[in-house]
Structures are given as structure tokens and as C-alpha cells.
Design a protein around this motif. Structure first.
Motif, PDB file in Angstrom:
ATOM      1  N   GLU A 188      19.177   3.338 -21.704  1.00  0.00           N
ATOM      2  CA  GLU A 188      18.195   4.327 -21.247  1.00  0.00           C
ATOM      3  C   GLU A 188      18.931   5.519 -20.653  1.00  0.00           C
ATOM      4  OE1 GLU A 188      14.056   2.744 -19.978  1.00  0.00           O
ATOM      5  OE2 GLU A 188      15.563   1.584 -18.864  1.00  0.00           O
ATOM      6  N   GLU A 189      18.347   6.693 -20.827  1.00  0.00           N
ATOM      7  CA  GLU A 189      18.939   7.923 -20.296  1.00  0.00           C
ATOM      8  C   GLU A 189      18.420   8.147 -18.879  1.00  0.00           C
ATOM      9  OE1 GLU A 189      19.322  12.652 -21.426  1.00  0.00           O
ATOM     10  OE2 GLU A 189      18.362  11.286 -22.836  1.00  0.00           O
ATOM     11  N   ILE A 190      19.344   8.215 -17.923  1.00  0.00           N
ATOM     12  CA  ILE A 190      19.014   8.346 -16.509  1.00  0.00           C
ATOM     13  C   ILE A 190      19.555   9.680 -15.998  1.00  0.00           C
ATOM     14  CG2 ILE A 190      19.265   7.306 -14.218  1.00  0.00           C
ATOM     15  CD1 ILE A 190      17.820   5.505 -16.292  1.00  0.00           C
ATOM     16  N   VAL A 191      18.753  10.403 -15.232  1.00  0.00           N
ATOM     17  CA  VAL A 191      19.180  11.669 -14.642  1.00  0.00           C
ATOM     18  C   VAL A 191      20.136  11.363 -13.481  1.00  0.00           C
ATOM     19  CG1 VAL A 191      18.428  13.743 -13.416  1.00  0.00           C
ATOM     20  CG2 VAL A 191      17.002  12.778 -15.254  1.00  0.00           C
ATOM     21  N   ILE A 192      21.249  12.079 -13.436  1.00  0.00           N
ATOM     22  CA  ILE A 192      22.189  11.861 -12.334  1.00  0.00           C
ATOM     23  C   ILE A 192      22.412  13.106 -11.480  1.00  0.00           C
ATOM     24  CG2 ILE A 192      23.377   9.961 -13.475  1.00  0.00           C
ATOM     25  CD1 ILE A 192      25.677  11.908 -14.066  1.00  0.00           C
ATOM     26  N   ARG A 193      21.831  14.230 -11.862  1.00  0.00           N
ATOM     27  CA  ARG A 193      21.952  15.456 -11.063  1.00  0.00           C
ATOM     28  C   ARG A 193      20.573  16.023 -10.781  1.00  0.00           C
ATOM     29  NH1 ARG A 193      26.967  19.012 -13.287  1.00  0.00           N
ATOM     30  NH2 ARG A 193      28.575  17.737 -12.336  1.00  0.00           N
ATOM     31  N   GLY A 194      20.368  16.456  -9.549  1.00  0.00           N
ATOM     32  CA  GLY A 194      19.110  17.098  -9.192  1.00  0.00           C
ATOM     33  C   GLY A 194      17.945  16.141  -9.043  1.00  0.00           C
ATOM     34  N   VAL A 195      18.233  14.879  -8.751  1.00  0.00           N
ATOM     35  CA  VAL A 195      17.181  13.859  -8.716  1.00  0.00           C
ATOM     36  C   VAL A 195      16.152  14.075  -7.612  1.00  0.00           C
ATOM     37  CG1 VAL A 195      18.627  12.119  -9.823  1.00  0.00           C
ATOM     38  CG2 VAL A 195      18.542  12.229  -7.320  1.00  0.00           C
ATOM     39  N   HIS A 196      16.509  14.820  -6.582  1.00  0.00           N
ATOM     40  CA  HIS A 196      15.577  15.031  -5.469  1.00  0.00           C
ATOM     41  C   HIS A 196      14.689  16.266  -5.668  1.00  0.00           C
ATOM     42  CE1 HIS A 196      17.335  11.723  -3.346  1.00  0.00           C
ATOM     43  NE2 HIS A 196      18.527  12.232  -3.550  1.00  0.00           N
ATOM     44  N   SER A 197      14.857  16.947  -6.803  1.00  0.00           N
ATOM     45  CA  SER A 197      14.029  18.127  -7.058  1.00  0.00           C
ATOM     46  C   SER A 197      13.128  17.948  -8.286  1.00  0.00           C
ATOM     47  CB  SER A 197      14.922  19.358  -7.240  1.00  0.00           C
ATOM     48  OG  SER A 197      15.774  19.195  -8.356  1.00  0.00           O
ATOM     49  N   LEU A 198      13.079  16.747  -8.845  1.00  0.00           N
ATOM     50  CA  LEU A 198      12.256  16.489 -10.024  1.00  0.00           C
ATOM     51  C   LEU A 198      10.844  16.072  -9.636  1.00  0.00           C
ATOM     52  CD1 LEU A 198      14.838  14.480 -12.142  1.00  0.00           C
ATOM     53  CD2 LEU A 198      14.068  16.825 -12.531  1.00  0.00           C
ATOM     54  N   THR A 199       9.914  16.242 -10.588  1.00  0.00           N
ATOM     55  CA  THR A 199       8.542  15.764 -10.416  1.00  0.00           C
ATOM     56  C   THR A 199       8.147  14.975 -11.658  1.00  0.00           C
ATOM     57  OG1 THR A 199       7.641  17.810 -11.346  1.00  0.00           O
ATOM     58  CG2 THR A 199       7.841  17.687  -8.936  1.00  0.00           C
ATOM     59  N   GLU A 200       7.214  14.069 -11.491  1.00  0.00           N
ATOM     60  CA  GLU A 200       6.749  13.214 -12.585  1.00  0.00           C
ATOM     61  C   GLU A 200       6.275  14.064 -13.761  1.00  0.00           C
ATOM     62  OE1 GLU A 200       6.254   9.549 -14.279  1.00  0.00           O
ATOM     63  OE2 GLU A 200       6.996   9.880 -12.250  1.00  0.00           O
ATOM     64  N   GLY A 201       6.788  13.743 -14.963  1.00  0.00           N
ATOM     65  CA  GLY A 201       6.382  14.446 -16.173  1.00  0.00           C
ATOM     66  C   GLY A 201       7.069  15.777 -16.405  1.00  0.00           C
ATOM     67  N   GLN A 202       7.968  16.159 -15.534  1.00  0.00           N
ATOM     68  CA  GLN A 202       8.664  17.441 -15.666  1.00  0.00           C
ATOM     69  C   GLN A 202       9.490  17.473 -16.945  1.00  0.00           C
ATOM     70  OE1 GLN A 202      10.825  18.629 -12.170  1.00  0.00           O
ATOM     71  NE2 GLN A 202      12.160  20.016 -13.298  1.00  0.00           N
ATOM     72  N   ALA A 203       9.468  18.603 -17.627  1.00  0.00           N
ATOM     73  CA  ALA A 203      10.290  18.791 -18.817  1.00  0.00           C
ATOM     74  C   ALA A 203      11.742  18.991 -18.389  1.00  0.00           C
ATOM     75  CB  ALA A 203       9.808  20.005 -19.601  1.00  0.00           C
ATOM     76  N   VAL A 204      12.651  18.433 -19.173  1.00  0.00           N
ATOM     77  CA  VAL A 204      14.075  18.585 -18.913  1.00  0.00           C
ATOM     78  C   VAL A 204      14.760  19.080 -20.178  1.00  0.00           C
ATOM     79  CG1 VAL A 204      14.202  16.908 -17.042  1.00  0.00           C
ATOM     80  CG2 VAL A 204      14.498  16.130 -19.386  1.00  0.00           C
ATOM     81  N   CYS A 205      15.970  19.582 -20.010  1.00  0.00           N
ATOM     82  CA  CYS A 205      16.730  20.162 -21.123  1.00  0.00           C
ATOM     83  C   CYS A 205      17.475  19.093 -21.887  1.00  0.00           C
ATOM     84  CB  CYS A 205      17.698  21.205 -20.577  1.00  0.00           C
ATOM     85  SG  CYS A 205      16.877  22.604 -19.832  1.00  0.00           S
ATOM     86  N   ARG A 206      18.299  19.581 -22.767  1.00  0.00           N
ATOM     87  CA  ARG A 206      19.090  18.684 -23.613  1.00  0.00           C
ATOM     88  C   ARG A 206      20.042  17.816 -22.787  1.00  0.00           C
ATOM     89  NH1 ARG A 206      24.242  20.476 -24.022  1.00  0.00           N
ATOM     90  NH2 ARG A 206      24.633  22.607 -23.405  1.00  0.00           N
ATOM     91  N   ARG A 207      20.471  16.745 -23.386  1.00  0.00           N
ATOM     92  CA  ARG A 207      21.388  15.825 -22.737  1.00  0.00           C
ATOM     93  C   ARG A 207      22.780  16.427 -22.698  1.00  0.00           C
ATOM     94  NH1 ARG A 207      22.684   9.642 -24.581  1.00  0.00           N
ATOM     95  NH2 ARG A 207      24.198   9.259 -22.966  1.00  0.00           N
ATOM     96  N   VAL A 208      23.465  16.235 -21.580  1.00  0.00           N
ATOM     97  CA  VAL A 208      24.840  16.691 -21.447  1.00  0.00           C
ATOM     98  C   VAL A 208      25.735  15.460 -21.508  1.00  0.00           C
ATOM     99  CG1 VAL A 208      26.488  17.823 -19.914  1.00  0.00           C
ATOM    100  CG2 VAL A 208      24.131  18.636 -20.021  1.00  0.00           C
ATOM    101  N   GLN A 209      26.696  15.493 -22.407  1.00  0.00           N
ATOM    102  CA  GLN A 209      27.592  14.351 -22.553  1.00  0.00           C
ATOM    103  C   GLN A 209      28.516  14.253 -21.349  1.00  0.00           C
ATOM    104  OE1 GLN A 209      27.488  12.070 -24.957  1.00  0.00           O
ATOM    105  NE2 GLN A 209      25.805  13.137 -25.951  1.00  0.00           N
TER     106      GLN A 209
END
Length: 79
Positions: free
Chosen positions: A57-78
Motif C-alpha cells: 500500500e502507498e503511504i504518505v510520509i510527508r505533510g501528514v498533519h496537513s492532509l484532509t480525508e479525500g484530498q487529492a494528491v500528486c504523483r508518487r515520488v520514488q
């Protein structure tokens, strides 16, 4: 069972109710959803996750305290 390890900065929520943000991709769009996890332990700056996510599963590791449910995110960074 298997224990997955994430950078500790990926953990959101509270100490009593930890969560991570999981990315769901559909074609060219992607959104995030917050999911509760069970922490098995912390070693240095890595958190071991006992349950709540699965390998791959793809997990966000940056900016986790500024996200909201259903928010659109950009492309994956390797990493």
C-alpha cells in the motif's frame, strides 16, 4: 505475524489513536484516506506497524498533519 516499518514521520493521529494516510489511485487521479494502525514498536526514527496496513500500500510520509480525508494528491515520488 509480519511487521511493516515506516518512517516515524508517517504516523498521524494521536499517541492513543495512531493513523496513517493511505493513497488510493484511480487512473491519473489519487486521493488519501486516514486509516487507524496498531504500532508494534519504535526503533530510532522507524515505527513498526503490527496491523492496519498491508505490504504494497502507498503511504504518505510527508505533510501528514496537513492532509484532509479525500484530498487529492500528486504523483508518487520514488524514494
Amino acid at each position: 505475524g509480519a511487521v511493516l516499518t515506516l518512517p516515524s514521520v508517517a504516523i498521524a493521529g494521536t499517541e492513543a489513536a495512531p493513523t496513517v494516510w493511505v493513497v488510493t489511485r484511480d487512473g491519473d487521479s489519487a486521493t488519501v484516506s486516514e486509516r487507524p494502525v496498531t504500532i508494534a514498536g519504535v526503533i530510532d526514527r522507524a515505527t513498526q506497524i503490527a496491523s492496519g496496513i498491508t505490504a504494497g500500500e502507498e503511504i504518505v510520509i510527508r505533510g501528514v498533519h496537513s492532509l484532509t480525508e479525500g484530498q487529492a494528491v500528486c504523483r508518487r515520488v520514488q524514494p
